[in-house]
Design a protein around this motif. Structure first.
Motif, PDB file in Angstrom:
ATOM      1  N   TYR A  44       0.828  -1.205   0.000  1.00 18.31           N
ATOM      2  CA  TYR A  44       0.000   0.000   0.000  1.00 18.31           C
ATOM      3  C   TYR A  44       0.866   1.260   0.000  1.00 18.31           C
ATOM      4  O   TYR A  44       0.622   2.210  -0.749  1.00 18.31           O
ATOM      5  CB  TYR A  44      -0.915   0.017   1.229  1.00 18.31           C
ATOM      6  CG  TYR A  44      -2.138  -0.867   1.126  1.00 18.31           C
ATOM      7  CD1 TYR A  44      -2.977  -0.806   0.012  1.00 18.31           C
ATOM      8  CD2 TYR A  44      -2.476  -1.749   2.161  1.00 18.31           C
ATOM      9  CE1 TYR A  44      -4.101  -1.612  -0.072  1.00 18.31           C
ATOM     10  CE2 TYR A  44      -3.593  -2.546   2.083  1.00 18.31           C
ATOM     11  CZ  TYR A  44      -4.418  -2.481   0.962  1.00 18.31           C
ATOM     12  OH  TYR A  44      -5.532  -3.267   0.883  1.00 18.31           O
ATOM     13  N   ILE A  48       1.534   4.791  -2.968  1.00 23.40           N
ATOM     14  CA  ILE A  48       1.095   6.168  -2.735  1.00 23.40           C
ATOM     15  C   ILE A  48       1.498   7.011  -3.943  1.00 23.40           C
ATOM     16  O   ILE A  48       2.664   6.998  -4.351  1.00 23.40           O
ATOM     17  CB  ILE A  48       1.739   6.739  -1.443  1.00 23.40           C
ATOM     18  CG1 ILE A  48       1.297   5.931  -0.227  1.00 23.40           C
ATOM     19  CG2 ILE A  48       1.373   8.215  -1.272  1.00 23.40           C
ATOM     20  CD1 ILE A  48       1.982   6.341   1.064  1.00 23.40           C
ATOM     21  N   GLU A  50       2.947   9.441  -6.583  1.00 23.72           N
ATOM     22  CA  GLU A  50       4.079  10.355  -6.717  1.00 23.72           C
ATOM     23  C   GLU A  50       5.220  10.112  -5.721  1.00 23.72           C
ATOM     24  O   GLU A  50       6.380  10.254  -6.072  1.00 23.72           O
ATOM     25  CB  GLU A  50       3.620  11.829  -6.600  1.00 23.72           C
ATOM     26  CG  GLU A  50       2.642  12.227  -7.686  1.00 23.72           C
ATOM     27  CD  GLU A  50       2.207  13.687  -7.549  1.00 23.72           C
ATOM     28  OE1 GLU A  50       2.764  14.404  -6.689  1.00 23.72           O
ATOM     29  OE2 GLU A  50       1.303  14.099  -8.299  1.00 23.72           O
ATOM     30  N   TYR A 138       9.594  10.817   5.911  1.00 28.58           N
ATOM     31  CA  TYR A 138       8.645   9.699   5.872  1.00 28.58           C
ATOM     32  C   TYR A 138       8.879   8.747   7.055  1.00 28.58           C
ATOM     33  O   TYR A 138       7.932   8.265   7.677  1.00 28.58           O
ATOM     34  CB  TYR A 138       8.779   8.929   4.560  1.00 28.58           C
ATOM     35  CG  TYR A 138       8.477   9.766   3.340  1.00 28.58           C
ATOM     36  CD1 TYR A 138       7.171  10.161   3.059  1.00 28.58           C
ATOM     37  CD2 TYR A 138       9.493  10.158   2.469  1.00 28.58           C
ATOM     38  CE1 TYR A 138       6.885  10.930   1.933  1.00 28.58           C
ATOM     39  CE2 TYR A 138       9.221  10.920   1.349  1.00 28.58           C
ATOM     40  CZ  TYR A 138       7.929  11.312   1.086  1.00 28.58           C
ATOM     41  OH  TYR A 138       7.637  12.070  -0.012  1.00 28.58           O
ATOM     42  N   ILE A 191      -4.590   5.586   4.443  1.00 21.78           N
ATOM     43  CA  ILE A 191      -3.543   6.031   3.509  1.00 21.78           C
ATOM     44  C   ILE A 191      -4.146   6.820   2.354  1.00 21.78           C
ATOM     45  O   ILE A 191      -3.679   7.927   2.032  1.00 21.78           O
ATOM     46  CB  ILE A 191      -2.745   4.824   2.977  1.00 21.78           C
ATOM     47  CG1 ILE A 191      -1.950   4.163   4.097  1.00 21.78           C
ATOM     48  CG2 ILE A 191      -1.775   5.271   1.872  1.00 21.78           C
ATOM     49  CD1 ILE A 191      -1.274   2.858   3.683  1.00 21.78           C
ATOM     50  N   PHE A 192      -5.189   6.263   1.731  1.00 28.92           N
ATOM     51  CA  PHE A 192      -5.752   6.883   0.537  1.00 28.92           C
ATOM     52  C   PHE A 192      -7.056   7.640   0.817  1.00 28.92           C
ATOM     53  O   PHE A 192      -7.238   8.762   0.344  1.00 28.92           O
ATOM     54  CB  PHE A 192      -5.998   5.815  -0.532  1.00 28.92           C
ATOM     55  CG  PHE A 192      -4.770   5.035  -0.898  1.00 28.92           C
ATOM     56  CD1 PHE A 192      -3.701   5.642  -1.555  1.00 28.92           C
ATOM     57  CD2 PHE A 192      -4.653   3.691  -0.588  1.00 28.92           C
ATOM     58  CE1 PHE A 192      -2.564   4.929  -1.883  1.00 28.92           C
ATOM     59  CE2 PHE A 192      -3.517   2.962  -0.914  1.00 28.92           C
ATOM     60  CZ  PHE A 192      -2.476   3.580  -1.566  1.00 28.92           C
ATOM     61  N   GLY A 193      -7.952   7.019   1.605  1.00 24.81           N
ATOM     62  CA  GLY A 193      -9.248   7.647   1.873  1.00 24.81           C
ATOM     63  C   GLY A 193      -9.108   8.966   2.616  1.00 24.81           C
ATOM     64  O   GLY A 193      -9.729   9.976   2.245  1.00 24.81           O
ATOM     65  N   PHE A 194      -8.292   8.978   3.668  1.00 30.11           N
ATOM     66  CA  PHE A 194      -8.064  10.198   4.450  1.00 30.11           C
ATOM     67  C   PHE A 194      -6.811  10.954   4.000  1.00 30.11           C
ATOM     68  O   PHE A 194      -6.439  11.958   4.612  1.00 30.11           O
ATOM     69  CB  PHE A 194      -7.962   9.872   5.941  1.00 30.11           C
ATOM     70  CG  PHE A 194      -9.229   9.341   6.539  1.00 30.11           C
ATOM     71  CD1 PHE A 194     -10.472   9.662   5.989  1.00 30.11           C
ATOM     72  CD2 PHE A 194      -9.189   8.516   7.652  1.00 30.11           C
ATOM     73  CE1 PHE A 194     -11.649   9.167   6.550  1.00 30.11           C
ATOM     74  CE2 PHE A 194     -10.357   8.020   8.220  1.00 30.11           C
ATOM     75  CZ  PHE A 194     -11.597   8.341   7.668  1.00 30.11           C
ATOM     76  N   ASN A 195      -6.149  10.426   2.969  1.00 35.45           N
ATOM     77  CA  ASN A 195      -4.967  11.063   2.379  1.00 35.45           C
ATOM     78  C   ASN A 195      -3.887  11.339   3.423  1.00 35.45           C
ATOM     79  O   ASN A 195      -3.253  12.391   3.425  1.00 35.45           O
ATOM     80  CB  ASN A 195      -5.367  12.371   1.673  1.00 35.45           C
ATOM     81  CG  ASN A 195      -4.301  12.846   0.691  1.00 35.45           C
ATOM     82  OD1 ASN A 195      -3.584  12.033   0.099  1.00 35.45           O
ATOM     83  ND2 ASN A 195      -4.195  14.157   0.514  1.00 35.45           N
ATOM     84  N   MET A 196      -3.659  10.353   4.313  1.00 32.76           N
ATOM     85  CA  MET A 196      -2.691  10.534   5.392  1.00 32.76           C
ATOM     86  C   MET A 196      -1.312   9.965   5.055  1.00 32.76           C
ATOM     87  O   MET A 196      -0.363  10.142   5.829  1.00 32.76           O
ATOM     88  CB  MET A 196      -3.214   9.878   6.675  1.00 32.76           C
ATOM     89  CG  MET A 196      -4.432  10.546   7.263  1.00 32.76           C
ATOM     90  SD  MET A 196      -5.011   9.697   8.765  1.00 32.76           S
ATOM     91  CE  MET A 196      -3.641  10.007   9.886  1.00 32.76           C
ATOM     92  N   GLY A 197      -1.179   9.233   3.935  1.00 33.40           N
ATOM     93  CA  GLY A 197       0.117   8.689   3.543  1.00 33.40           C
ATOM     94  C   GLY A 197       0.687   7.724   4.570  1.00 33.40           C
ATOM     95  O   GLY A 197      -0.040   6.909   5.142  1.00 33.40           O
ATOM     96  N   GLY A 200      -0.955   7.509   7.892  1.00 31.87           N
ATOM     97  CA  GLY A 200      -2.148   6.654   7.888  1.00 31.87           C
ATOM     98  C   GLY A 200      -1.803   5.197   8.072  1.00 31.87           C
ATOM     99  O   GLY A 200      -2.512   4.458   8.772  1.00 31.87           O
TER     100      GLY A 200
END
Length: 463
Positions: A44, A48, A50, A138, A191-197, A200
């Motif tokens: 997952y 992400i 980019e 990160y 990660i994707f739904g809340f765009n927390m990377g 998340g």
């Protein structure tokens, strides 16, 4: 009542072969589930948009730190769990529950200390472990959140060992399964739904571990188990805690030193073979870790049987359990060795399709696993030392293979061969061969004394 509980426990009555594999299969499944959901976690993160590659590299830097956190859970529980089984076998249920209660408190204390350390010094620790200016952002985003959930990691991993030690292997597997399923579901949401990377991913992990830890604590406090968490057994006593941590020192060293060994291998291979050698080492490590899961499951299945019957003075069941474990482990490791030596491409193809890396890794794998057929004997003997409560021998053997032999050989052997990377890869089979010879010799001498000692004392009627 205490003797009756010991007598009725299936660890002392069920047929050894069937009992061993009944306990081992869920343990093997739990190991595989754990590895698989970690792989999904990385998958997952790698996707992400980019920044996936940089994010994956950054989170990869946190792995040695996470392994260190896990090692501290082993430090407490992997010594406490066998000792609780031994006390159960002796019919000393109050002492067994004291061990469970004291280890629970120690897990909480260790978790709080680790959380404090990583919140204050976490960024510096990550830089020390190889994070760069490009990846530290990160890595720290992930570790800052993950370390806040250290208490959940300690409780879910540490207390789950006490579930296995009582013979509840399926429940122990369920603990891992609950965490895995929750993590797989929550990862894409955060990660994707809340765009927390990566933040998340860390949040999904600690929530999953929190759910697992609540499940473990509930199960052990529910009164449905042979041993239960009780407030009156949680007063810390050095006479209870210290022997547990002494016995847990061996698995702690084995887990903690993985980070150091990884750094040593990569540094030496980068010097002599460049990036392709380091890439090959990554594949070799992955193959070794994944292929060792059945052996770890077998030893987890045997531990409560050996510990319980050692405590009960039932030498015949202890001997029978070890014999089945030894034969099973050696058979598996011999099969693994044959596959690695004669069809190594089968393993390599799982991890890469690059022709150059594939060709390099194939010969490296054949060297790296040249003595892996002996490793079943090493694992069976070393883990049985722990199950018998022999802290000194288990600690020495853990230090022997990894610290005394393997790390120096990584740097010494390349000096004596023309193909320098080959010398680095040779360190593993040379260390394994020496360690197995010492381990088996020590165990053969010690085990005879253990069986003789059990014969000399009155056995409890548990078989």
């Amino acid at each position: 009542m205490e003797q009756q509980n010991a007598k009725q426990n299936k660890l002392g009555t069920e047929r050894v072969g069937r009992l061993l594999f009944r306990l081992a299969m869920p343990a093997i499944a739990a190991q595989i589930i754990n590895v698989m959901y970690n792989m999904v976690d990385r998958m997952y993160i790698g996707h992400i948009p980019e920044v996936g590659a940089a994010a994956l590299t950054g989170v990869g830097v946190t792995m040695p730190v996470i392994m260190a956190i896990t090692a501290f859970a082993y430090f407490v529980s992997m010594g406490g769990a066998p000792r609780s089984s031994i006390m159960m076998g002796k019919g000393k249920m109050e002492e067994a529950e004291k061990i469970l209660g004291n280890c629970t408190v120690m897990l909480v204390i260790v978790a709080l200390l680790l959380t404090l350390v990583f919140q204050i010094f976490g960024r510096e620790i990550l830089l020390l472990f190889g994070a760069s200016e490009n990846t530290i952002g990160y890595a720290w985003d992930y570790m800052r959140i993950y370390s806040m959930g250290t208490i959940f990691v300690q409780l879910s991993l540490g207390l789950n060992a006490f579930i296995t030690a009582q013979g509840y292997a399926k429940t122990s597997m369920l603990t891992v399964l609950i965490g895995a399923v929750c993590n797989i579901i929550l990862d894409p949401i955060f990660i994707f739904g809340f765009n927390m990377g990566v933040r998340g991913a860390a949040l999904a992990t600690i929530i999953s571990q929190a759910i697992s830890s609540v499940w473990v604590v509930y199960f052990l406090a529910s009164g449905k188990t042979t041993l239960s968490i009780k407030w009156k057994r949680m007063k810390l006593e050095t006479a209870v805690v210290l022997p547990c941590m002494a016995l847990g020192l061996s698995p702690f060293i084995m887990s903690f030193t993985e980070s150091a060994i990884s750094v040593c291998f990569n540094a030496s291979l980068l010097k002599y073979g460049g990036d392709i050698a380091v890439g090959a080492m990554t594949i070799l490590t992955s193959v070794m870790q994944f292929s060792m899961l059945p052996l770890q499951g077998l030893t987890q299945g045997s531990q409560p049987i050996v510990s319980f019957n050692y405590g009960a003075g039932n030498g015949e069941r202890v001997k029978k359990t070890f014999q089945i474990l030894f034969v099973s482990a050696v058979t598996y490791s011999t099969l693994l060795w044959a596959l690695a030596e004669f069809v190594p491409q089968m393993f390599v193809a799982i991890f890469t399709s690059d022709p150059q890396l594939t060709e390099y890794t194939i010969w490296a794998l054949q060297i790296y696993m040249a003595t892996s057929l002996m490793f079943g004997a090493q694992v069976a003997c070393q883990q049985t030392f722990i199950a018998l409560g022999n802290a000194k021998a288990s600690v020495f053997l853990a230090l022997l293979r990894k610290v005394i032999l393997l790390i120096p050989l990584i740097f010494i052997l390349p000096l004596f061969v023309e193909n320098k990377p080959m010398g680095v890869f040779l360190a593993e089979p040379v260390a394994d061969f020496c360690a197995v010879c010492v381990t088996v010799t020590m165990f053969a001498i010690s085990f005879k004394k253990v069986l003789k000692e059990m014969k000399g004392r009155k056995k409890r009627p548990v078989a």
